[in-house]
Design an enzyme around this catalytic site. Structure first.
Site, PDB file in Angstrom:
ATOM      1  N   LYS A  97      19.808  48.676  19.764  1.00 53.85           N
ATOM      2  CA  LYS A  97      20.575  48.641  18.501  1.00 53.85           C
ATOM      3  C   LYS A  97      21.794  49.372  18.361  1.00 53.85           C
ATOM      4  O   LYS A  97      22.947  49.077  18.235  1.00 53.85           O
ATOM      5  CB  LYS A  97      19.689  49.013  17.074  1.00 53.85           C
ATOM      6  CG  LYS A  97      20.157  48.598  16.089  1.00 53.85           C
ATOM      7  CD  LYS A  97      18.922  48.497  14.718  1.00 53.85           C
ATOM      8  CE  LYS A  97      18.664  50.187  14.433  1.00 53.85           C
ATOM      9  NZ  LYS A  97      17.844  50.046  13.306  1.00 53.85           N
ATOM     10  N   LYS A 146      32.282  35.156  55.988  1.00 56.81           N
ATOM     11  CA  LYS A 146      33.450  34.895  55.172  1.00 56.81           C
ATOM     12  C   LYS A 146      33.321  33.733  54.073  1.00 56.81           C
ATOM     13  O   LYS A 146      33.093  33.858  52.821  1.00 56.81           O
ATOM     14  CB  LYS A 146      34.519  34.308  56.424  1.00 56.81           C
ATOM     15  CG  LYS A 146      35.827  34.079  56.322  1.00 56.81           C
ATOM     16  CD  LYS A 146      36.591  33.676  57.322  1.00 56.81           C
ATOM     17  CE  LYS A 146      38.113  33.639  57.025  1.00 56.81           C
ATOM     18  NZ  LYS A 146      38.382  32.440  56.549  1.00 56.81           N
ATOM     19  N   GLU A 175      26.977  37.004  47.860  1.00 66.19           N
ATOM     20  CA  GLU A 175      26.145  36.857  46.912  1.00 66.19           C
ATOM     21  C   GLU A 175      26.156  35.499  45.929  1.00 66.19           C
ATOM     22  O   GLU A 175      25.405  35.290  45.081  1.00 66.19           O
ATOM     23  CB  GLU A 175      26.410  38.065  45.868  1.00 66.19           C
ATOM     24  CG  GLU A 175      27.737  37.667  45.071  1.00 66.19           C
ATOM     25  CD  GLU A 175      28.980  38.080  45.660  1.00 66.19           C
ATOM     26  OE1 GLU A 175      28.845  38.353  46.912  1.00 66.19           O
ATOM     27  OE2 GLU A 175      30.096  37.840  45.118  1.00 66.19           O
ATOM     28  N   GLY A 336      37.892  44.871  49.990  1.00 71.03           N
ATOM     29  CA  GLY A 336      39.083  45.478  50.491  1.00 71.03           C
ATOM     30  C   GLY A 336      39.224  46.422  51.498  1.00 71.03           C
ATOM     31  O   GLY A 336      40.189  47.245  51.837  1.00 71.03           O
ATOM     32  N   GLY A 358      34.397  42.348  54.516  1.00 74.75           N
ATOM     33  CA  GLY A 358      34.409  40.894  54.706  1.00 74.75           C
ATOM     34  C   GLY A 358      35.845  40.457  55.644  1.00 74.75           C
ATOM     35  O   GLY A 358      35.819  40.206  56.704  1.00 74.75           O
TER      36      GLY A 358
HETATM   37 MG   LIG Z   1      31.307  38.171  48.128  1.00 69.61          MG
HETATM   38 MG   LIG Z   2      14.967  47.859  14.286  1.00 68.62          MG
END
Ligand SMILES: [Mg+2]
Ligand SMILES: [Mg+2]
Lengths: 409, 409
Positions: A97, A146, A175, A336, A358
């Site tokens: 909360k 790649k 990913e 990078g 990469g």
């Molecule tokens: Mg990637």
């Molecule tokens: Mg509550």
């Protein structure tokens, strides 16, 4: 109060921005409101009973300088008696909360010894990964496919082989590669591990292939088992898209006998704002380690996706600092990265780091294998204390990389 | 390009803040970078093969006014061929790496028909919840336990009974009540459902008790089954602490034969920043409905935890708008609600809303039962078109509530 918080309180640190709030009062409100609900009205007898459940204000540090935003760093200790030993319970208690209550950011969580007992942390950790690879001390090199989407198995296998030839220590799936008909999990693992074996004939070097673990939550263990059965020796996991508890359950499963690399996908929705969210060193550092990641990727301060240097160093610290109970995680600053940045990476991270690239591998004029070699040459040069331009004189792959991308010293 | 995106592209809308970026170029970079990786260099034959995997820029709308922050709203269509039909895959694709790439906020996701086929949405939905309660049209009333941590079963049962006596339709656990020795799940459910039956003798009214589903992810289904076996007729779930996919799997499990109320705990780490994160109407509206929440709690624009009115209305729209395939969810604007706010709630939400209060029930001078009655009186008055002060003349509970908290018209 001079308690030993560490034993049975989890301490949360928040940064609250507010131009006029009474931060002391606000802190008291949090400590009571998120634990016993009310305190001052309680009869004395009930207070005695309830005190062990009551949150405690540890500190309130107000920063109020003319011309700057007014804020306070507030630390609250939550009795771990109030919640179960899992990350969802801790997050809901400390930032459920409360996350919606004004400009507030969760900076840190220090878990109690008792809470931590519910966690084994990384199964392999940094040293375990080094042992699997047989590399006791130098910085490791990881490369990323790649293009993967729309490519078939022979194309992926060839990409993998070229990367492996360059002498990388780890190769990770993109990913965004999910279960798909062109390169389904088990076939992909088999094809790539075959390529790995073939490359090993030439390089004499082992490598780990972190295959992307995806799909419905309840089927992840089964998918992991399939991947491992097919020969996978590491997993990649998009932790924040699933939740820390899912990583935790995967990491503590004895059947998942390979290291897990945590990808930071979606993390940018949580850490970059100064006013809201969860700070990067907690999100990508401490919680990843607690939940059991063996390697953690995060945006580097050098490349295209930039994170401030001090946040990066705080993540590193969270992953590497000595802890009696939790193994160290390998930091993997990413995005990078090219060979010319290696001196900076090693300056900031030392040797306990995975250099991850990469484009910096695949974009090399001589191809991915030459790209990997250029990185290994850069790493070796820095370890020898040579500067890169000097090293490049006798190493054509490194020379080409530096011509294309430049070099930092 | 004049495609029918809806069929097989999921369209993401982003807001990017940048003082000088070429937003058109940025959009192209996203469309290519998050799908096929590279495009312009590809040979023609491969382009034909890859085009179905290529992301498409739908629109780029630049807002550049002197004296204001420069930003653009960018819409990118992602081929659903690229990812599996689950929310983690969609989020990682559309806002994985990209979430870390500058000041960027994910405003919306429109899923393709094919992607949506993987989702059944709410099992009960708004109409199903009404049917369970036998209340076809009036706004419902929900109340929340006051203090729960450190209280034992008889205390909780008594709190429950008092709330039920006031004529509330739903009672929900506090989201910070986890499995604990004082009030363990099954005993708590049994005690409270007994209290519900006892109160029903007096009020003639059914009610739903949303018990908090907590613990390790892999054990949630089993916990839910235990709760249902013990008599629970609804569940509360901290969706964002676990991940949308966990809700999705719970909601589509046929054994979970009760409605699920989604709590927004931790959501404030994601939605409030103008520059980062995931917009509230997507996070607490569209994705909750897709994943299968039957009721969704979110911070109201009236009370203590404030969300801007237009965001609230956009959440409402996302939960209630007609959809051929997904049942409607009950909106539950929450926090700081007292009977005097009922005219505003009904003005903004109409009758398809759950009025939800904690302090506004328990803080009533006559106790929780009187607090519930005051709310019911307020709701009935507004439905009759009476103003609250007028109605209060003949209804002492409402009169007391208004004396304490005031009334809006
Ligand atoms: Mg990637
Ligand atoms: Mg509550």
């Amino acid at each position: 109060m001079n308690r030993n918080w560490k034993e049975n309180y989890c301490v949360a640190t928040y940064r609250l921005h507010d131009e006029k709030a009474d931060f002391e009062k606000k802190a008291q409100g949090i400590a009571v409101g998120l634990t016993v609900g009310s305190w001052t009205d309680l009869p004395q007898a009930q207070k005695a009973e309830m005190e062990k459940h009551l949150g405690q204000v540890v500190s309130v540090e107000v920063h109020d300088q003319p011309g700057k935003e007014r804020y306070a760093d507030i630390r609250i200790a939550y009795p771990d008696l109030n919640f179960s030993r899992d990350i969802p319970a801790l997050l809901v208690t400390a930032f459920g909360k409360l996350s919606m209550d004004g400009r507030i950011k969760l900076l840190d969580l220090e878990v109690s010894d008792r809470f931590r007992e519910g966690f084994n942390g990384p199964k392999f950790g940094l040293d375990g990964v080094r042992k699997l690879l047989g590399i006791p001390d130098r910085p490791l090199l990881m490369s990323i496919f790649k293009s993967v989407i729309g490519h078939n198995l022979p194309e992926l296998r060839e990409q993998f082989y070229q990367q492996a030839l360059g002498g990388v220590d780890l190769i990770k799936d993109d990913e965004i590669l999910f279960e798909n008909p062109l390169t389904p999990l088990e076939k992909r693992v088999r094809a790539c591990m075959e390529a790995a074996a073939e490359a090993e004939q030439k390089t004499g070097q082992k490598l780990l292939y972190a295959v992307n673990l995806t799909g419905p939550t309840s089927q992840l263990k089964q998918q992991a088992a399939k991947a491992i059965e097919a020969g996978a020796n590491a997993l990649l996991f998009n932790v924040l898209a699933y939740g820390f508890d899912v990583l935790h359950e995967l990491a503590q499963d004895p059947d998942i006998s390979v290291p897990i690399a945590a990808h930071p996908a979606v993390a940018g929705a949580l850490y970059p704002s100064p006013h809201y969210g969860i700070a990067a060193p907690l999100l990508l550092g401490k919680l990843m380690r607690l939940a059991g990641a063996d390697l953690v990727l995060f945006p580097s301060p050098y490349g295209s996706v930039v994170m401030p240097k001090e946040e990066n160093m705080a993540i590193k610290e969270a992953l590497l600092q000595p802890d009696e109970h939790l193994k160290r995680c390998f930091p993997v600053p990413s995005a990078g990265i090219h060979p010319g940045l290696v001196p900076w990476i090693l300056r900031d991270f030392g040797t306990e780091v995975i250099v991850n690239a990469g484009g910096g591998v695949h974009g090399h004029p001589g191809g991915a294998a030459a790209g990997g070699r250029a990185f290994r040459q850069a790493i070796d040069a820095v370890l020898r204390g040579e500067d890169l331009t000097q090293a490049a004189a006798s190493q054509p792959e490194l020379a080409e990389a530096i011509r294309l991308w430049g070099a930092k010293q």
